[in-house]
Design an enzyme around this catalytic site. Sequence first.
Site, PDB file in Angstrom:
ATOM      1  N   HIS A 266       0.836  -1.203   0.000  1.00 30.41           N
ATOM      2  CA  HIS A 266       0.000   0.000   0.000  1.00 30.41           C
ATOM      3  C   HIS A 266       0.878   1.263   0.000  1.00 30.41           C
ATOM      4  CE1 HIS A 266      -3.788   2.144   1.214  1.00 30.41           C
ATOM      5  NE2 HIS A 266      -2.903   3.009   1.695  1.00 30.41           N
ATOM      6  N   GLU A 267       1.806   1.329   0.932  1.00 32.56           N
ATOM      7  CA  GLU A 267       2.625   2.544   1.048  1.00 32.56           C
ATOM      8  C   GLU A 267       3.586   2.682  -0.135  1.00 32.56           C
ATOM      9  OE1 GLU A 267       1.425   4.539   2.975  1.00 32.56           O
ATOM     10  OE2 GLU A 267       0.330   3.255   4.375  1.00 32.56           O
TER      11      GLU A 267
HETATM   12 ZN    ZN Z   1      -3.356   5.070   1.873  1.00 30.13          ZN
END
Ligand code: ZN
Length: 506
Positions: A266-267
Amino acid sequence: MTPEVAALRARMAELSDLHGISMLLFWDQQTMMPAAGAAARAERSATIALAIHARESDPELGALLDALEPWAAGEDPDSDDVRLVYWARRDFEKSVRVPAELTAEISKANALGQQAWQEARAANDFGRFRDALARQIELRHRYVACFDGHEHPYDALLDDFEPGLTTAELRPLFAELRDALVPIVAAAGASDHVVRNGGAFLGRFGADAQRIAVLDVLEGIGFDPDFMRLDPTVHPFAAAIAPDDIRLTTKYDEQDFAVALYCGLHEFGHGLYQARVDRSLFRTTLDDPVSLGVHESQSRLWENVIGRSRPFCAWLVPRLAARLPAALNGLDAEGLYRAVNTVQPSLIRTEADETTYNLHIILRFELELALTEGTLVVDDLPDAWDEGMQRLLGVEVTGPAEGVLQDVHWSAGHLGYFPTYTLGNLLAAQLWVRLQDDLPDVDELLERGDFGRVREWLREHVHRHGRKFPPRELVRRVTRSDLTIDPFLRYLREKLTDSGVLAPTA
Ligand code: ZN
């Protein structure tokens, strides 16, 4: 370059530097700072925030923009400088309309609100948060009143996170999504027992072993230590100090490797967006993401659309087998694909699967709208929450800590923020349709770990523009359509049928 454009660029370069410094202070606070540094850090961060506000609302900047606008009207509307004038004007107007006293009151209420929320959550007692929340709602109303021209008061709140999006657009979109998702969740036939990711990745793993495995996966998809870092934190985020200095974070749950893995993916998506902005936009304030929804589309794309796809699972299994074999629990690629797409209604948004997640957001959106319109009062919020969880997800809330008190956002005055998470999911699916048109062999690319062309497609169509085009315009340019729920629903139904969660006729 005219002298006025040069003057504007010099001002924006300084603002961009201050934003980078402020981000560095934030990153340091969340990853490195000893706890005792908090009080001094609050002072230093407040000073930087004041310096930014003073520059953004400087009357001389207003005069410079007045002088530049007639010039901009005669130039190529897509040039960097014309777009810079547009965004500088927008930031300036927002900055000058809110009186300094209100800004100070808001900043104080945000600090006190978070403190009250922490205590209330720890005590599982909404009553301890009630006054702080009522104060936040009152301040939001005063904030909204600083702006005119909005059709609905919630528009002014949305605009801080998703420039230009209106309640009139969002309400029917989310209602339609809600009505489509509720039967999908019901048809998925969930059990009473919540097992996240179908039990894949559960076990006991030290943080060091997890870090090695996560980094190996991220390096496989494009993490480059020349301009990226990965550090542990409590609430993961990605911070761009500059496009060549991207700080990713993740967290290590010693019983569940999925947390570190999917937070990492995600990051990475957030970080890659900020790393790949055009060099011509560096230090212009256009080198930022254009909205939280577009930002989130990039993280969800790597976490879910790619990260929970069958070809990615096929690539991931041998890679993990070499680094952290116990995390796979004996699953093969097909088993992993099925496990990580399990649908399971649950109480906590941040732990929700890809399908139920959006219903958590829709509940928050409905409640925020009612609070903003005045049709719901703060005292009735806990009951409205519990009723909504039952109506949308069919789950019984066990207490405020696992219900209305679970998220930090409202305590920090962030109303209008939650919808951007679902916008990210919708937009990721829209982008993926276009990407598949251009890269019809994308499944084979993912399966053999060749992620370069996907990264390049995203750079070309989204990343390089930074904040140059407003979100609505960017979405139209890339997808040739407005924001819509159909690609997301199609993607979800196909995946859930393909992974055996839904019966083929559902
Ligand atoms: Zn996010």
